[in-house]
Scaffold this motif. Sequence first.
Motif, mmCIF file in Angstrom:
data_model
loop_
_atom_site.group_PDB
_atom_site.id
_atom_site.type_symbol
_atom_site.label_atom_id
_atom_site.label_comp_id
_atom_site.label_asym_id
_atom_site.label_seq_id
_atom_site.Cartn_x
_atom_site.Cartn_y
_atom_site.Cartn_z
ATOM 1 N N PRO A 1 0.398 -1.024 -0.054
ATOM 2 C CA PRO A 1 -0.378 0.203 -0.145
ATOM 3 C C PRO A 1 0.804 1.092 -0.162
ATOM 4 N N LYS A 2 2.355 1.642 0.885
ATOM 5 C CA LYS A 2 2.511 2.306 1.444
ATOM 6 C C LYS A 2 3.466 2.582 -0.352
ATOM 7 N N SER A 3 4.051 1.896 -1.192
ATOM 8 C CA SER A 3 4.764 2.072 -2.661
ATOM 9 C C SER A 3 3.190 2.883 -3.776
ATOM 10 N N ALA A 4 2.492 1.289 -3.770
ATOM 11 C CA ALA A 4 1.665 2.244 -4.517
ATOM 12 C C ALA A 4 0.577 3.764 -4.125
ATOM 13 N N ILE A 5 0.758 3.505 -2.905
ATOM 14 C CA ILE A 5 -0.144 5.595 -3.043
ATOM 15 C C ILE A 5 1.658 6.541 -3.346
ATOM 16 N N GLU A 6 1.969 6.031 -3.303
ATOM 17 C CA GLU A 6 3.731 7.103 -3.511
ATOM 18 C C GLU A 6 3.715 6.527 -5.421
ATOM 19 N N LEU A 7 3.507 5.669 -5.538
ATOM 20 C CA LEU A 7 3.151 5.625 -7.006
ATOM 21 C C LEU A 7 1.850 6.901 -7.216
ATOM 22 N N LEU A 8 0.950 6.735 -7.082
ATOM 23 C CA LEU A 8 -0.569 7.015 -7.469
ATOM 24 C C LEU A 8 -0.168 9.041 -7.194
ATOM 25 N N THR A 9 0.552 8.973 -6.174
ATOM 26 C CA THR A 9 1.229 10.236 -5.671
ATOM 27 C C THR A 9 2.264 11.294 -7.169
ATOM 28 N N ARG A 10 2.575 10.221 -7.307
ATOM 29 C CA ARG A 10 3.268 11.233 -8.423
ATOM 30 C C ARG A 10 2.662 11.630 -10.231
ATOM 31 N N PHE A 11 1.124 11.079 -9.472
ATOM 32 C CA PHE A 11 0.188 11.714 -11.358
ATOM 33 C C PHE A 11 -0.737 12.438 -10.740
ATOM 34 N N THR A 12 -1.046 13.056 -9.580
ATOM 35 C CA THR A 12 -2.107 13.853 -9.133
ATOM 36 C C THR A 12 -1.240 14.746 -8.132
ATOM 37 N N ASP A 13 -1.102 16.117 -7.615
ATOM 38 C CA ASP A 13 -0.472 16.392 -6.764
ATOM 39 C C ASP A 13 -1.178 15.894 -5.195
ATOM 40 N N VAL B 1 -1.299 17.045 -2.080
ATOM 41 C CA VAL B 1 -2.642 17.122 -0.972
ATOM 42 C C VAL B 1 -3.837 16.558 -1.611
ATOM 43 N N ARG B 2 -4.210 16.543 -2.778
ATOM 44 C CA ARG B 2 -5.838 15.019 -2.939
ATOM 45 C C ARG B 2 -5.445 13.550 -2.589
ATOM 46 N N VAL B 3 -3.750 13.527 -2.077
ATOM 47 C CA VAL B 3 -4.101 12.501 -1.329
ATOM 48 C C VAL B 3 -3.798 12.542 0.477
ATOM 49 N N LEU C 1 -2.924 3.846 -15.085
ATOM 50 C CA LEU C 1 -4.871 4.580 -15.820
ATOM 51 C C LEU C 1 -5.474 5.842 -14.545
ATOM 52 N N ALA C 2 -5.242 5.692 -13.243
ATOM 53 C CA ALA C 2 -6.516 5.673 -12.373
ATOM 54 C C ALA C 2 -5.666 7.230 -11.794
ATOM 55 N N GLY C 3 -4.867 7.423 -11.625
ATOM 56 C CA GLY C 3 -3.523 7.949 -11.578
ATOM 57 C C GLY C 3 -3.897 9.759 -12.629
ATOM 58 N N GLY C 4 -3.709 8.622 -14.231
ATOM 59 C CA GLY C 4 -3.942 9.635 -15.197
ATOM 60 C C GLY C 4 -5.420 10.678 -15.191
ATOM 61 N N TRP C 5 -6.370 9.599 -15.346
ATOM 62 C CA TRP C 5 -7.546 10.376 -14.965
ATOM 63 C C TRP C 5 -7.872 11.177 -14.094
ATOM 64 N N ALA D 1 -11.196 16.755 -9.423
ATOM 65 C CA ALA D 1 -11.400 15.614 -9.364
ATOM 66 C C ALA D 1 -11.010 15.302 -7.917
ATOM 67 N N SER D 2 -11.918 14.743 -6.801
ATOM 68 C CA SER D 2 -11.075 13.863 -5.827
ATOM 69 C C SER D 2 -10.812 12.306 -6.004
ATOM 70 N N VAL D 3 -9.876 12.033 -4.842
ATOM 71 C CA VAL D 3 -9.105 10.905 -5.421
ATOM 72 C C VAL D 3 -10.876 9.781 -4.978
ATOM 73 N N ALA D 4 -11.596 10.443 -3.810
ATOM 74 C CA ALA D 4 -12.865 9.414 -3.778
ATOM 75 C C ALA D 4 -13.187 9.507 -4.787
#
Length: 714
Positions: A215-227, A229-231, A254-258, A265-268
Amino acid sequence: MTDQVVGGFGHERTGEAGEPATEDHASPAGPGRPVPGGDAERGTVSGVGGQFIGRQRELKALRADIERAGLDTIAGRKAPRARVLLIAGRPGSGRTALARELVRQLAPDYPDGVLHARLTEPGGSPVPPGRAAGDLLAALGTDVPPGADEDVLTEMLRAALAHRRCLLLLDDADDAEQVDPLLPDNSDCVVVAVTQGPLTGIPDVRPCTIGGMDPKSAIELLTRFTDSVRVTVDPQAAELLVEQCGGQPAALVLAGGWLAARPKASVADATKRLRGLPDDPEQPAGARPLSRAFRLVYGSLPQSAARALRLLALAPAGLVDAHTASALIGCSVTSARSLLEDFAALGLLQEHTADDPGHVPDAPHPHGQYVVPGCLAPMLHVLVTEEERPAEIQLARARMLERTVRLLQSCWAITEPEGSAAQRKLAGLPRAMRFPGPGAADGWLRSRQQSLMAAARAAVGDGELDTLARRLVSAFVRALIAHRGAEAVAGELYALHQLVLDVAERRELRREQAAALLNLGDLDARTGRTDEALDRYRSALEIARRANDPYAYGRAVESVGGTYQELGDWQRAADWYGRALSERLARGERADEARLYGRLGTVHTYAGRYGEALRSWRAAAAGYRRLGDVPGHARALSEAARVQEYAGRPDESLRTCEEAVELARQAGDLRLQGALRLRLADTLERLGDPVAARMHRTVAEQLLGGEASGLRNP
């Protein structure tokens, strides 16, 4: 209602496919349009900028596996083959990115470099081991004999790696039968194989099976696509999004690109959208998160962009640039380039990386190519088949092939002299299809060679676009020869001539069939496969006879004679040369007559039939004299002098050689003069005139310099 996303998807693009545009170079991503880093071809665990994320436990285990004692070591034997590190995982799990990161870390310990081969084509077809071996040999700088069979190529690869300390990355292997022939018989090499399951049949291999990211690495990857703050403001939603994506890097990309395309849009919101998408019950459970993430992004595209994305599934070898996209979609090159950048920002495409044998292939391609991700390609193929009519698919392919033909013609024409017909035709092309110079054209050709070869194979395999396929192969052959020379691209030419033969046989195009067989026979003969060459020439002879093609028939007859000469069968060689000569005499082709008289003279000389050899060389000399070819006349006389010397007639040889020297002097051919004077010197010594012999040898050495010792016989 379909969402409108940033980066040009919010408006329609107009313009003709051939509209002039800026030169074909990839534009950097602008603000708010992050490009996913790492290897999105099969799912990445890298962030923007290529920084590797997560998988530390797997990396540690793989590195430890190199030092692990194998079964041979335990038994007290030296390991006969390279150690195989196997990374197994579902497409989209980040297996290739993990393999490349491992190779990057290990590369300093392997001074002879890194070799990379992908063993599955984007359409899902396995790459034959022979083709993979040929590509690896070419990367090593080893000459690959054109047309060599799989066993020869794999044996050559093992021999080339026998004394090297290399890393091999074999990506996307389908089964052990693909990998086993490529394994070096050298324990100093290490092979990193990437596959979906175990490689049953290769001993002493323990797979490193990977699933979702932590989970930690996955969230870090996700953060690379969105600011961030949203995370940060909704960490629970981020964890739920990771869970919805199954921790799979490709789905997270793909989710990060979206999210990146929707700053408000929020992560939720992304989590809610994903949760609302139904699963496909026909898919395995492990593939469903990626499928949902893809449908999230694909469903948010405007209709025109969605159709454009579907059509990119038709790109050869999964490689696409602005011109390919422009032709497939039917838009301008400028619009296509913008579309590709937008798709890359959404994680639907990835910038292609150059595969260099000397290092891990992680640098952006210099010529603006993108790759359709391997984990998404099957879904795009299904969509294009279901959503597009067969006629529309065929039209898109035809547009793409026509554009490719014109680009190859432009690539070849830029090498032609100024003022030539090719250059005048080139000037009439749109600016987007012209190259600024031969260097740029050569760079484009080299960077596109893989996709061009794939386009040729696909066009021939299609069976419905044979006219375009023939034009494509013809233009490709001309461009390769113009930029790199026939010798350097013999392997590519062999494959292309084989494709021509396939089309000609299918369409019963006798003349093209004969020409392809002759070209293949020439390449077989050049690489020492004389028996195969003879079979090709005989087949071409029969087809040319049925097609009433005098040129191909004459060439085939002469080639059969040349093959028998190579085999040392002088009688049959002379017989076939005689048939070829009769054809030329009947058509009054004087230059070919003189040349064939010379070939007859050569085989008669080898057979010891000096009388017939002398008559043939005199006829050749007479033919060159009538043509006004003074150097050819001189060479024919020099060969006649050689035969006279062999026949024990030194006085006649001396006179003939003197006549040849005078002709060589008239022609200004210093090298031929020097070689003939050396022969005169040898003849004079045998006749007992050492003074005259010394004089001629001195003059010859002045004419030839350091070459004199190697040119006793011209």
